[in-house]
Design an enzyme around this catalytic site. Structure first.
Site, short mmCIF file in Angstrom:
data_model
loop_
_atom_site.label_atom_id
_atom_site.label_comp_id
_atom_site.label_asym_id
_atom_site.label_seq_id
_atom_site.Cartn_x
_atom_site.Cartn_y
_atom_site.Cartn_z
N SER A 145 0.85 -1.19 0.00
CA SER A 145 0.00 0.00 0.00
C SER A 145 0.88 1.24 0.00
O SER A 145 2.08 1.16 0.31
CB SER A 145 -0.88 0.00 1.26
OG SER A 145 -1.48 1.25 1.49
N TYR A 158 -2.16 -0.68 10.28
CA TYR A 158 -2.10 -0.98 8.84
C TYR A 158 -0.74 -0.59 8.27
O TYR A 158 -0.12 -1.36 7.52
CB TYR A 158 -3.22 -0.21 8.15
CG TYR A 158 -3.40 -0.49 6.68
CD1 TYR A 158 -4.00 -1.67 6.24
CD2 TYR A 158 -3.00 0.44 5.72
CE1 TYR A 158 -4.19 -1.91 4.89
CE2 TYR A 158 -3.19 0.21 4.37
CZ TYR A 158 -3.78 -0.97 3.96
OH TYR A 158 -3.97 -1.20 2.61
N LYS A 162 2.00 -3.08 6.53
CA LYS A 162 2.40 -2.88 5.13
C LYS A 162 3.89 -2.53 5.02
O LYS A 162 4.54 -2.89 4.04
CB LYS A 162 1.53 -1.81 4.49
CG LYS A 162 0.07 -2.22 4.34
CD LYS A 162 -0.10 -3.46 3.47
CE LYS A 162 -1.55 -3.72 3.12
NZ LYS A 162 -1.71 -4.92 2.25
#
Length: 260
Positions: A145, A158, A162
């Site tokens: 991402s 998150y 990532k």
């Protein structure tokens, strides 16, 4: 129209959204597919398989959670026994939730790391021995991402997962290079998928903290939201022999968001 002709590709999170777009794009360019996802999206995964077959390619599926290494290994063994090879792996399965780090429930943290980071490791771990044994080289691709290149507000868990994917990809690229297996990651911005639909918690965070929007960065290209097919095209390129010299790379598909 044969950029991955004769290859077999394993895609996780293949039931819908980006996973389905990846599967269909690879099928359109000649690959047969091994497709997995969780039982909760059974009908969607079956629909993806039907769509692959309509494009004239084989599709085998399994309901395997990426947190379950044994299930992934069993599916890969079955797929390789039937097809005789494994050339492309796309670790796509993932989730997204929002919250400031001191307000994130510990279980939410664990779920994020287990799926978005350990799930990628499990996918790599299940597939690499089969690719090495086949001796055909290949391409392994992780979906990271923008948050894997620059940390984003409201997404500490998150972003951590990532960023971890990037470290895993770089190490795997070194370790698999002697076997002519390339390992890269792609880094999308927002995509028009069910997972990216407006989240009430995200909206609340940004309404209460105006500086978060600035921290997200200016988007250079219009429209600022990608279609799944945009990212699938980048993955197709990395899967193909056109990218034979590219490994350990982080490929942004992000409207310039990571360049600010």
């Amino acid at each position: 129209m044969n950029r991955v002709g004769g290859k077999v590709a394993f895609v996780t999170g293949a039931a819908r959204g980006l996973g389905r777009a990846i599967a269909l794009r690879l099928a359109e360019e000649g690959a047969d597919l091994l497709l997995s996802d969780i039982p909760a999206v059974e009908l969607d995964l079956i629909a993806t398989c039907h769509a692959v077959r309509k494009r004239g390619r084989r599709a085998t599926h399994a309901f395997a959670d990426v947190r379950d290494l044994d299930a992934l290994e069993q599916f890969v063994r079955q797929g390789v026994n039937e097809s005789g090879r494994l050339d492309v792996v796309v670790a796509n399965a993932g989730i997204i939730t929002w919250g400031r780090f001191w307000e994130i429930d510990p279980q939410r943290w664990r779920d994020m790391i287990d799926i978005n980071l350990t799930g990628v490791f499990n996918t790599f771990r299940a597939a690499a021995p089969a690719m090495i044994a086949a001796g055909n080289g290949g391409s392994v691709i992780a979906v990271s991402s923008v948050a894997g290149i620059k940390s984003l507000p409201g997404q500490a868990h998150y972003s951590a997962a990532k960023h971890g994917v990037v470290g895993l990809v770089k190490s795997a690229a070194i370790e698999l290079a002697p076997y002519r297996i390339r390992v890269n990651s792609v880094h999308p911005w927002g995509m028009r998928t069910a997972m990216s639909e407006d989240d009430p918690e995200m909206r609340r965070l940004f309404e209460e903290n105006p500086t978060y929007a600035t921290a997200m960065g200016q988007i250079l290209l219009d429209p600022p939201i990608s279609e799944p097919e945009d990212v699938a095209n980048a993955i197709l390129f990395l899967a193909s022999d056109e990218a034979r010299t590219i490994t350990a790379a982080q490929i942004p598909v992000d409207h310039g968001a990571t360049k600010i």
